[in-house]
Scaffold this motif. Structure first.
Motif, PDB file in Angstrom:
ATOM      1  N   GLY A  28       0.866  -1.188  -0.037  1.00 40.03           N
ATOM      2  CA  GLY A  28       0.024   0.036   0.031  1.00 40.03           C
ATOM      3  C   GLY A  28       0.690   1.212   0.110  1.00 40.03           C
ATOM      4  O   GLY A  28       0.749   2.313  -0.814  1.00 40.03           O
ATOM      5  N   VAL A  29       1.939   1.350   0.912  1.00 44.02           N
ATOM      6  CA  VAL A  29       2.865   2.308   0.862  1.00 44.02           C
ATOM      7  C   VAL A  29       3.545   2.529  -0.494  1.00 44.02           C
ATOM      8  O   VAL A  29       3.756   3.728  -0.950  1.00 44.02           O
ATOM      9  N   THR A  30       3.948   1.399  -1.050  1.00 43.97           N
ATOM     10  CA  THR A  30       4.485   1.602  -2.407  1.00 43.97           C
ATOM     11  C   THR A  30       3.522   2.307  -3.491  1.00 43.97           C
ATOM     12  O   THR A  30       3.928   2.974  -4.094  1.00 43.97           O
ATOM     13  N   GLN A  31       2.128   1.979  -3.449  1.00 47.76           N
ATOM     14  CA  GLN A  31       1.124   2.352  -4.202  1.00 47.76           C
ATOM     15  C   GLN A  31       1.234   3.934  -4.099  1.00 47.76           C
ATOM     16  O   GLN A  31       1.347   4.902  -5.115  1.00 47.76           O
ATOM     17  N   LEU A  32       1.226   4.449  -2.778  1.00 42.75           N
ATOM     18  CA  LEU A  32       1.259   5.950  -2.535  1.00 42.75           C
ATOM     19  C   LEU A  32       2.518   6.662  -2.808  1.00 42.75           C
ATOM     20  O   LEU A  32       2.508   7.706  -3.502  1.00 42.75           O
ATOM     21  N   ALA A  33       3.640   5.821  -2.665  1.00 37.94           N
ATOM     22  CA  ALA A  33       4.991   6.491  -3.053  1.00 37.94           C
ATOM     23  C   ALA A  33       5.116   6.579  -4.552  1.00 37.94           C
ATOM     24  O   ALA A  33       5.811   7.599  -4.953  1.00 37.94           O
ATOM     25  N   SER A  34       4.489   5.597  -5.142  1.00 34.56           N
ATOM     26  CA  SER A  34       4.625   5.816  -6.595  1.00 34.56           C
ATOM     27  C   SER A  34       3.832   6.818  -7.072  1.00 34.56           C
ATOM     28  O   SER A  34       4.178   7.519  -8.176  1.00 34.56           O
ATOM     29  N   MET A  35       2.704   7.058  -6.622  1.00 40.56           N
ATOM     30  CA  MET A  35       1.682   8.143  -7.006  1.00 40.56           C
ATOM     31  C   MET A  35       2.400   9.528  -6.663  1.00 40.56           C
ATOM     32  O   MET A  35       2.268  10.258  -7.855  1.00 40.56           O
ATOM     33  N   ARG A  36       3.366   9.931  -5.737  1.00 36.47           N
ATOM     34  CA  ARG A  36       3.561  11.070  -5.776  1.00 36.47           C
ATOM     35  C   ARG A  36       5.090  11.258  -6.260  1.00 36.47           C
ATOM     36  O   ARG A  36       5.939  12.014  -6.270  1.00 36.47           O
ATOM     37  N   LEU A  37       5.558  10.106  -7.057  1.00 38.97           N
ATOM     38  CA  LEU A  37       6.637   9.966  -7.854  1.00 38.97           C
ATOM     39  C   LEU A  37       7.757   9.885  -7.165  1.00 38.97           C
ATOM     40  O   LEU A  37       8.549   8.885  -7.285  1.00 38.97           O
ATOM     41  N   CYS A  38       8.313  10.688  -6.371  1.00 35.87           N
ATOM     42  CA  CYS A  38       9.641  10.441  -5.485  1.00 35.87           C
ATOM     43  C   CYS A  38       9.270  11.606  -4.462  1.00 35.87           C
ATOM     44  O   CYS A  38       8.728  12.503  -4.526  1.00 35.87           O
ATOM     45  N   GLY A  39      10.513  11.402  -3.347  1.00 34.51           N
ATOM     46  CA  GLY A  39      10.431  12.597  -2.356  1.00 34.51           C
ATOM     47  C   GLY A  39      11.571  13.251  -2.708  1.00 34.51           C
ATOM     48  O   GLY A  39      11.992  13.170  -3.935  1.00 34.51           O
ATOM     49  N   ASN A  40      11.460  14.666  -2.101  1.00 35.58           N
ATOM     50  CA  ASN A  40      12.411  15.579  -2.520  1.00 35.58           C
ATOM     51  C   ASN A  40      13.738  15.045  -2.740  1.00 35.58           C
ATOM     52  O   ASN A  40      14.461  14.612  -1.794  1.00 35.58           O
ATOM     53  N   ALA A  41      14.390  15.194  -3.904  1.00 36.26           N
ATOM     54  CA  ALA A  41      15.596  14.475  -4.163  1.00 36.26           C
ATOM     55  C   ALA A  41      16.671  15.717  -3.498  1.00 36.26           C
ATOM     56  O   ALA A  41      17.808  14.888  -2.969  1.00 36.26           O
ATOM     57  N   LEU A  42      16.734  16.767  -3.412  1.00 32.43           N
ATOM     58  CA  LEU A  42      17.749  17.575  -3.105  1.00 32.43           C
ATOM     59  C   LEU A  42      18.104  17.295  -1.357  1.00 32.43           C
ATOM     60  O   LEU A  42      19.167  16.989  -1.025  1.00 32.43           O
ATOM     61  N   THR A  43      16.926  16.895  -0.686  1.00 32.84           N
ATOM     62  CA  THR A  43      17.100  16.579   0.605  1.00 32.84           C
ATOM     63  C   THR A  43      18.015  15.454   0.840  1.00 32.84           C
ATOM     64  O   THR A  43      18.696  14.956   1.658  1.00 32.84           O
ATOM     65  N   GLN A  44      17.558  14.477   0.054  1.00 35.40           N
ATOM     66  CA  GLN A  44      18.170  12.981   0.041  1.00 35.40           C
ATOM     67  C   GLN A  44      19.590  13.135  -0.251  1.00 35.40           C
ATOM     68  O   GLN A  44      20.427  11.957   0.409  1.00 35.40           O
ATOM     69  N   LEU A  45      19.997  14.069  -0.731  1.00 35.02           N
ATOM     70  CA  LEU A  45      21.517  14.118  -1.052  1.00 35.02           C
ATOM     71  C   LEU A  45      22.405  14.187   0.384  1.00 35.02           C
ATOM     72  O   LEU A  45      23.598  13.869   0.408  1.00 35.02           O
ATOM     73  N   VAL A  46      21.962  14.894   1.270  1.00 32.21           N
ATOM     74  CA  VAL A  46      22.392  15.166   2.441  1.00 32.21           C
ATOM     75  C   VAL A  46      22.621  14.079   3.573  1.00 32.21           C
ATOM     76  O   VAL A  46      23.298  14.162   4.729  1.00 32.21           O
ATOM     77  N   ILE A  47      21.866  13.027   3.375  1.00 36.01           N
ATOM     78  CA  ILE A  47      21.303  11.857   4.369  1.00 36.01           C
ATOM     79  C   ILE A  47      22.817  11.454   4.744  1.00 36.01           C
ATOM     80  O   ILE A  47      23.068  11.327   6.011  1.00 36.01           O
ATOM     81  N   PRO A  48      23.541  10.845   4.053  1.00 34.40           N
ATOM     82  CA  PRO A  48      24.765  10.010   4.126  1.00 34.40           C
ATOM     83  C   PRO A  48      25.832  10.972   5.094  1.00 34.40           C
ATOM     84  O   PRO A  48      26.057  10.438   6.133  1.00 34.40           O
ATOM     85  N   ALA A  49      25.882  12.081   4.684  1.00 34.54           N
ATOM     86  CA  ALA A  49      26.786  13.352   5.278  1.00 34.54           C
ATOM     87  C   ALA A  49      26.332  13.325   6.635  1.00 34.54           C
ATOM     88  O   ALA A  49      26.800  13.361   7.837  1.00 34.54           O
ATOM     89  N   ALA A  50      25.071  13.791   6.701  1.00 41.17           N
ATOM     90  CA  ALA A  50      24.419  13.949   7.982  1.00 41.17           C
ATOM     91  C   ALA A  50      24.559  12.962   9.021  1.00 41.17           C
ATOM     92  O   ALA A  50      24.570  12.991  10.244  1.00 41.17           O
TER      93      ALA A  50
END
Length: 402
Positions: A265-287
Motif C-alpha cells: 500500500g505504501v508503495t502505491q502511494l509512494a509511486s503516485m507522488r513520484l518521489c520524495g524531494n531529491a535535494l534533501t536526500q543528497l545530505v542524508i549520508p553526510a548528516a
C-alpha cells in the motif's frame, strides 16, 4: 456552499491554529510576540551543519531527475546502516522509504493501514500528526495514558485495557513530543509484549532519538522486539536543524512477510507522488555520519542543554506550576494548579498569556491531553530569552490567582 469532507471534522492542528493566527495578527500591528509554539530551530538562530551544506553543494546536480520512488540508494544505505547501529535486525534497503518529512511518512503509512472504523492506540499527550491521520483515514485514535508521575512513561495496563477487535496498531513516540520524555526499556518491552500477544503492528516515531541528554539510553522498540511487526519513523529535521528540507523516512521490520500488504500500500502511494524531494536526500549520508554537531548541543555549554536549564530554573518556585524535566528534544509540558489559578481551561490561559505578555504557547488540549491544565513550552530561544519569558510567566500568573 460546497461542504468539506466530514473526515476533517475532528482534525486539529493547534500549533498553527487560532492562537498562532492571533499572534500573527498582533505582529502585523507591530506588537512583538515570542512564539514558543513550534519546534523550528532555524527560526531561533540555529544553523545547518557544515557537513549538510557541503553535501548539498557537492551533489546538487544528482537531484535534477526523479529518483527511485523509495529514495536514492545512497541515502537508503546510510539509513540502513544507522538503524542497524540502533539494533534493528533483518532490514534491507527496500524496507526503507524516503519521504517529505515524517509528516508525509505518517500520512502514507496510516493511509495504507487505517480503514473505516479501525482503531490505533496513540499516546496522550500526543503530537496531533498521528491522531489527525487516523481521523483522515476514517479511523479512530484511541488515547492511552502517559503518566507524569512516572516520568511521562506510557501506562501498559491502560494500553491493554483499550484494545478491541478493531485495534490495528500501537503508536509509540519516543523520545516524546510534547513531554520530552525518554521511555524506559522496561516500558518499551511491556508495550512490545502487548503487541505480540494481540497481533498488533507497532509504530515508533523516533525523530528525536539523536537529541537525548543526561547520558540516558534511548532504545528503539523495533530492535527490542525483532519478532513483532514494526514501522519506525525518523528524519533529520530536528537533529540537523533542517526542518524546511522535509527530510524523513520510515523503516519496515519484523517477521518475513508480516507487513507485505501494508508495504504494498505504501508503495502505491509512494509511486503516485513520484518521489520524495531529491535535494534533501543528497545530505542524508553526510548528516548521519556527522553526530558531533548534534551532540555539541546536548552537553553543558551546548544550546539545548543551557536552554533547558534556563527554563527549568525560571519555572522553579512559581507557585502552582509543576513540571517534569525533559531528557530529550526541546519541549517541556508543565502544569498549572487549578486551585491556585482561575483559568477556565488551557485555551483560556494561553489566550490571556498571549494577550497580556505577548508570549505564545500551546495548551495541553492541542496534544489531546485533558486530565489537567497543561501547556507546551518550546525551549529554542537563547537561554537569556527563555529566562526572561519565565519571569514574564511568573508576573502574569501573579495577577491571575483565585
Amino acid at each position: 456552499m460546497i461542504r468539506r469532507s466530514d473526515r476533517l471534522d475532528c482534525v486539529h492542528s493547534d500549533i498553527r491554529g487560532p492562537l498562532y493566527l492571533e499572534a500573527l495578527r498582533m505582529q502585523s500591528e507591530g506588537i512583538p510576540v515570542l512564539k514558543l509554539n513550534t519546534g523550528n530551530p532555524g527560526n531561533f538562530g540555529f544553523s545547518l551543519p557544515d557537513s549538510v551544506r557541503q553535501a548539498l553543494a557537492q551533489h546538487i546536480d544528482e537531484a535534477v531527475p526523479y529518483c527511485d520512488f523509495r529514495g536514492m540508494p545512497a541515502a537508503r544505505r546510510a539509513i540502513l546502516d544507522y538503524h542497524r547501529r540502533r539494533g534493528l535486525q533483518g532490514v534491507r534497503p527496500d524496507d526503507i522509504f524516503l519521504c517529505n518529512g515524517v509528516s508525509e511518512a505518517a500520512s502514507m503509512l496510516m493511509t495504507a493501514l487505517v480503514g473505516t472504523g479501525d482503531e490505533v492506540l496513540v499516546p496522550s499527550p500526543c503530537y496531533s500528526l498521528w491522531s489527525n491521520n487516523a481521523y483522515l483515514g476514517g479511523g479512530v485514535p484511541v488515547f492511552y495514558r502517559c503518566d507524569p508521575q512516572n516520568g511521562w512513561n506510557p501506562d501498559p495496563a491502560d494500553i491493554e485495557r483499550k484494545i478491541t477487535p478493531r485495534t490495528k496498531a500501537i503508536l509509540v513516540i519516543n523520545p516524546n513530543n510534547p513531554t520530552g520524555a525518554v521511555y524506559s526499556r522496561e516500558i518499551l518491552l511491556s508495550i512490545a509484549d502487548i503487541a505480540r500477544r494481540h497481533d498488533l503492528l507497532l509504530l515508533s516515531d523516533e525523530i528525536y532519538d539523536r537529541l537525548v541528554m543526561d547520558d540516558l539510553p534511548c532504545d528503539s522498540i523495533a530492535a527490542l522486539a525483532p519478532d513483532v511487526p514494526c514501522v519506525t519513523f525518523n528524519g533529520l529535521s530536528k537533529s540537523h536543524v533542517i526542518c524546511g528540507f522535509r527530510c524523513g523516512w520510515m523503516v519496515f521490520s519484523g517477521p518475513e512477510g508480516a507487513l507485505d500488504e501494508i508495504k504494498a500500500g505504501v508503495t502505491q502511494l509512494a509511486s503516485m507522488r513520484l518521489c520524495g524531494n531529491a535535494l534533501t536526500q543528497l545530505v542524508i549520508p553526510a548528516a548521519l555520519d556527522d553526530s558531533a554537531s548534534t551532540k555539541a548541543m546536548l552537553v553543558p555549554g551546548g544550546r539545548l542543554y543551557e536552554q533547558r536549564k534556563a527554563t527549568l530554573e525560571g519555572l522553579s518556585g512559581i507557585e502552582g506550576v509543576h513540571a517534569v524535566a525533559n531528557h530529550a528534544a526541546f519541549y517541556l509540558f508543565p502544569g498549572l494548579d487549578r486551585n491556585v489559578y482561575g483559568f477556565r481551561d488551557g485555551q483560556d490561559f494561553a489566550w490571556q498569556f498571549l494577550q497580556e505578555s505577548h508570549i505564545l504557547v500551546i495548551p495541553g488540549s492541542g496534544f489531546d491531553w485533558t486530565e489537567d491544565l497543561r501547556f507546551r513550552i518550546v525551549m529554542l530561544p537563547e537561554p537569556e530569552v527563555l529566562g526572561g519569558a519565565m519571569e514574564q510567566l511568573r508576573s502574569f500568573l501573579s495577577h491571575h490567582k483565585r
